[in-house]
Scaffold this motif. Structure first.
Motif, mmCIF file in Angstrom:
data_model
loop_
_atom_site.group_PDB
_atom_site.id
_atom_site.type_symbol
_atom_site.label_atom_id
_atom_site.label_comp_id
_atom_site.label_asym_id
_atom_site.label_seq_id
_atom_site.Cartn_x
_atom_site.Cartn_y
_atom_site.Cartn_z
ATOM 1 N N LEU A 301 9.671 -43.228 49.942
ATOM 2 C CA LEU A 301 8.706 -42.189 49.604
ATOM 3 C C LEU A 301 9.342 -40.806 49.717
ATOM 4 O O LEU A 301 9.086 -39.915 48.888
ATOM 5 N N MET A 302 10.189 -40.613 50.738
ATOM 6 C CA MET A 302 10.820 -39.310 50.945
ATOM 7 C C MET A 302 11.938 -39.035 49.947
ATOM 8 O O MET A 302 12.251 -37.876 49.650
ATOM 9 N N ALA A 303 12.560 -40.069 49.423
ATOM 10 C CA ALA A 303 13.792 -39.925 48.641
ATOM 11 C C ALA A 303 13.721 -38.875 47.528
ATOM 12 O O ALA A 303 14.679 -38.099 47.358
ATOM 13 N N PRO A 304 12.639 -38.778 46.742
ATOM 14 C CA PRO A 304 12.646 -37.794 45.647
ATOM 15 C C PRO A 304 12.611 -36.336 46.099
ATOM 16 O O PRO A 304 12.936 -35.442 45.316
ATOM 17 N N VAL A 305 12.220 -36.074 47.369
ATOM 18 C CA VAL A 305 12.040 -34.680 47.789
ATOM 19 C C VAL A 305 12.911 -34.269 48.967
ATOM 20 O O VAL A 305 12.971 -33.087 49.307
ATOM 21 N N ILE A 306 13.593 -35.216 49.602
ATOM 22 C CA ILE A 306 14.366 -34.870 50.798
ATOM 23 C C ILE A 306 15.792 -34.479 50.429
ATOM 24 O O ILE A 306 16.396 -35.056 49.511
ATOM 25 N N GLN A 307 16.315 -33.451 51.118
ATOM 26 C CA GLN A 307 17.738 -33.123 51.023
ATOM 27 C C GLN A 307 18.498 -33.747 52.196
ATOM 28 O O GLN A 307 19.530 -34.366 52.004
ATOM 29 N N ILE A 308 17.957 -33.574 53.406
ATOM 30 C CA ILE A 308 18.577 -34.169 54.587
ATOM 31 C C ILE A 308 17.571 -34.127 55.733
ATOM 32 O O ILE A 308 16.658 -33.281 55.749
ATOM 33 N N SER A 309 17.735 -35.040 56.667
ATOM 34 C CA SER A 309 16.961 -35.052 57.900
ATOM 35 C C SER A 309 17.944 -34.995 59.063
ATOM 36 O O SER A 309 19.024 -35.577 59.002
ATOM 37 N N GLU A 310 17.568 -34.280 60.117
ATOM 38 C CA GLU A 310 18.428 -34.130 61.286
ATOM 39 C C GLU A 310 17.672 -34.559 62.538
ATOM 40 O O GLU A 310 16.506 -34.188 62.716
ATOM 41 N N VAL A 311 18.345 -35.323 63.381
ATOM 42 C CA VAL A 311 17.767 -35.772 64.646
ATOM 43 C C VAL A 311 18.511 -35.096 65.783
ATOM 44 O O VAL A 311 19.753 -35.130 65.834
ATOM 45 N N ARG A 312 17.757 -34.475 66.707
ATOM 46 C CA ARG A 312 18.345 -33.826 67.877
ATOM 47 C C ARG A 312 17.473 -34.097 69.106
ATOM 48 O O ARG A 312 16.324 -34.528 68.965
ATOM 49 N N THR A 313 18.006 -33.838 70.270
ATOM 50 C CA THR A 313 17.245 -33.982 71.511
ATOM 51 C C THR A 313 17.136 -32.637 72.213
ATOM 52 O O THR A 313 18.012 -31.771 72.073
ATOM 53 N N ILE A 314 16.034 -32.459 72.985
ATOM 54 C CA ILE A 314 15.753 -31.206 73.677
ATOM 55 C C ILE A 314 15.182 -31.532 75.051
ATOM 56 O O ILE A 314 14.341 -32.432 75.189
ATOM 57 N N ARG A 344 4.095 -31.780 49.991
ATOM 58 C CA ARG A 344 2.946 -31.886 50.903
ATOM 59 C C ARG A 344 2.416 -33.310 51.066
ATOM 60 O O ARG A 344 2.095 -33.724 52.186
ATOM 61 N N PRO A 345 2.293 -34.115 50.006
ATOM 62 C CA PRO A 345 1.840 -35.504 50.225
ATOM 63 C C PRO A 345 2.814 -36.301 51.094
ATOM 64 O O PRO A 345 2.378 -37.164 51.869
ATOM 65 N N VAL A 346 4.093 -36.013 50.989
ATOM 66 C CA VAL A 346 5.086 -36.707 51.818
ATOM 67 C C VAL A 346 4.929 -36.270 53.266
ATOM 68 O O VAL A 346 5.001 -37.092 54.200
ATOM 69 N N VAL A 347 4.703 -34.971 53.492
ATOM 70 C CA VAL A 347 4.481 -34.468 54.837
ATOM 71 C C VAL A 347 3.247 -35.125 55.457
ATOM 72 O O VAL A 347 3.249 -35.530 56.625
ATOM 73 N N SER A 348 2.192 -35.265 54.671
ATOM 74 C CA SER A 348 0.980 -35.927 55.172
ATOM 75 C C SER A 348 1.263 -37.369 55.569
ATOM 76 O O SER A 348 0.765 -37.854 56.597
ATOM 77 N N ALA A 349 2.076 -38.061 54.778
ATOM 78 C CA ALA A 349 2.429 -39.445 55.095
ATOM 79 C C ALA A 349 3.249 -39.522 56.384
ATOM 80 O O ALA A 349 3.060 -40.434 57.208
ATOM 81 N N LEU A 350 4.158 -38.557 56.571
ATOM 82 C CA LEU A 350 4.921 -38.498 57.819
ATOM 83 C C LEU A 350 3.994 -38.311 59.014
ATOM 84 O O LEU A 350 4.144 -38.968 60.046
ATOM 85 N N GLU A 351 3.052 -37.406 58.866
ATOM 86 C CA GLU A 351 2.138 -37.129 59.972
ATOM 87 C C GLU A 351 1.291 -38.345 60.326
ATOM 88 O O GLU A 351 0.969 -38.571 61.504
#
Length: 407
Positions: A301-314, A344-351
């Motif tokens: 679902l994310m593939a058409p709109v994502i450039q990159i995702s980053e995972v970090r810890t805090i 926005r629909p992808v963001v809603s699905a993530l949420e």
């Protein structure tokens, strides 16, 4: 009209840029509504207003390095301050990906760097001075009961004019990039991956089976050519594999000062033209592996709109609106194409999948959750709303964003 860095927001007013604190105080005192614009790196209307839009970038530059603190004027960018600190043999504990962002703006929105033992950028703040709704200067320090609500403040208490930050002795970092960490090892070997360096970032699109990991090691720490199935990169890398690495900070294990290695991008270059949107969600460390599985399931679902995702810890802190308030946290960052209708629909699905895991959205980025949900995400919201009313009883610093998110 002025726009934000990404170009997706056109501000409703042209910014005023007072050149002295008294001039700023009079501007605030005489205005019906006021909002503050930092370096424009937010991706929503958090800074927008139809009233008086203020930039503090033209206030007198202050960088006063003390024994274990530095006092800085709010409009300065991290890269300007870190160079001065390094010259004095001092350092900050953490930095964001970009050294180009303003200190006050980054702290007021809960922006962060990375590292199991490293708190957000705001966690370094030991004192804050701001102009309140009456145009008066207010200074709060850590021993004040209002302080935990005043640093990550979303501009709701007033206009920040200066900050005092904790410092430590300067140190060196060696940045080593690894290619092709199997994506399943992000979850199965989570503790080993993210405790393996002073600061760690993992880059993925949640479809590619190979993850790129940037390990920022204390200089002199040995590292392996092969690690958890990954291998040391054979050249410099950009977080997005297809992009040239010209703007990235030095890699290849070459030691260098903290301020030239902890960011992902060099101060002397503009890393991109802003053709992007960003979202970010912060989940409790304990649910990291589960969150990764949910994201892999949404990869298509994310593939058409994502450039990159980053995972970090805090690391956890006690700042009321901080994304890591009260808990050690994993940050899940998403860089999208600049097409809000498609994103926005992808963001809603993530949420839908992340909120049940306790996710908190980044205040300055694209999200769709409502005010009731934000109160559940950030348990200190009621206390913060009361604090804002104390310093701004008439709502001078409120705008549509705050009326929607923190009514």
């Amino acid at each position: 009209m002025a726009t934000n860095w990404a170009g997706n927001i056109t501000f409703s007013a042209e910014p005023h840029a007072p050149e002295s604190v008294p001039e700023l105080q009079e501007l605030v005192r005489s205005s019906e509504h006021v909002r503050v614009l930092g370096s424009g790196h937010s991706f929503n209307r958090i800074a927008d207003t139809t009233g008086t839009l203020v930039s503090v970038a033209s206030l007198p530059r202050v960088i006063t390095v003390g024994e274990d603190t530095v006092t800085v004027s709010a409009g300065l960018r991290y890269g300007e301050v870190t160079a001065a600190l390094q010259a004095a043999g001092r350092a900050l504990h953490n930095l964001g990906s970009l050294p180009h962002i303003s200190i006050a703006g980054a702290c007021s929105t809960g922006t962060h760097g990375s590292g199991d033992a490293n708190g957000t950028l705001a966690s370094a703040v030991s004192g804050i001075t701001f102009v309140n709704a009456d145009g008066e200067l207010v200074t709060l320090t850590r021993d004040d009961p209002d302080f935990p609500g005043s640093v990550v403040s979303l501009g709701a208490l007033g206009v920040t004019v200066s900050l005092e930050l904790d410092t430590r002795p300067s140190f060196e970092i060696s940045q080593v990039v690894y290619d092709a960490l199997p994506v399943e090892r992000l979850g199965s070997d989570f503790e080993e991956v993210f405790s393996s360096a002073y600061s760690v970032s993992a880059f993925t699109d949640w479809v590619d089976p190979d993850v790129m990991v940037w390990r920022k090691l204390r200089a002199g720490t040995p590292y392996e050519p092969s690690w958890l199935g990954a291998r040391v990169a054979d050249g410099a890398r950009h977080p997005i594999k297809s992009m040239p690495a010209d703007f990235a900070t030095q890699q290849g294990g070459v030691p260098g000062p903290w301020n030239e290695r902890l960011p992902h991008f060099r101060l002397e270059f503009t890393p991109s033209n802003g053709e992007e949107l960003q979202s970010e969600y912060f989940v409790p460390r304990a649910v990291a592996a589960q969150a990764f599985e949910e994201l892999k399931a949404l990869g298509g679902l994310m593939a058409p709109v994502i450039q990159i995702s980053e995972v970090r810890t805090i690391a956890a802190d006690d700042l009321w609106l901080s994304p890591s308030q009260g808990r050690d946290t994993v940050a899940l960052h998403f860089t999208w194409i600049r097409d809000e209708e498609a994103v926005r629909p992808v963001v809603s699905a993530l949420e839908e999948v992340l909120l049940p895991l306790g996710a908190r959205p980044h205040w300055g980025k694209v999200f769709t959750v409502d005010a009731a949900t934000l109160r559940e995400c950030y348990p200190k919201v009621p206390e913060f709303i009361a604090l804002a009313a104390k310093y701004d009883p008439a709502g001078k610093f409120r705008n549509d964003y705050l009326d929607t998110c923190l009514p």
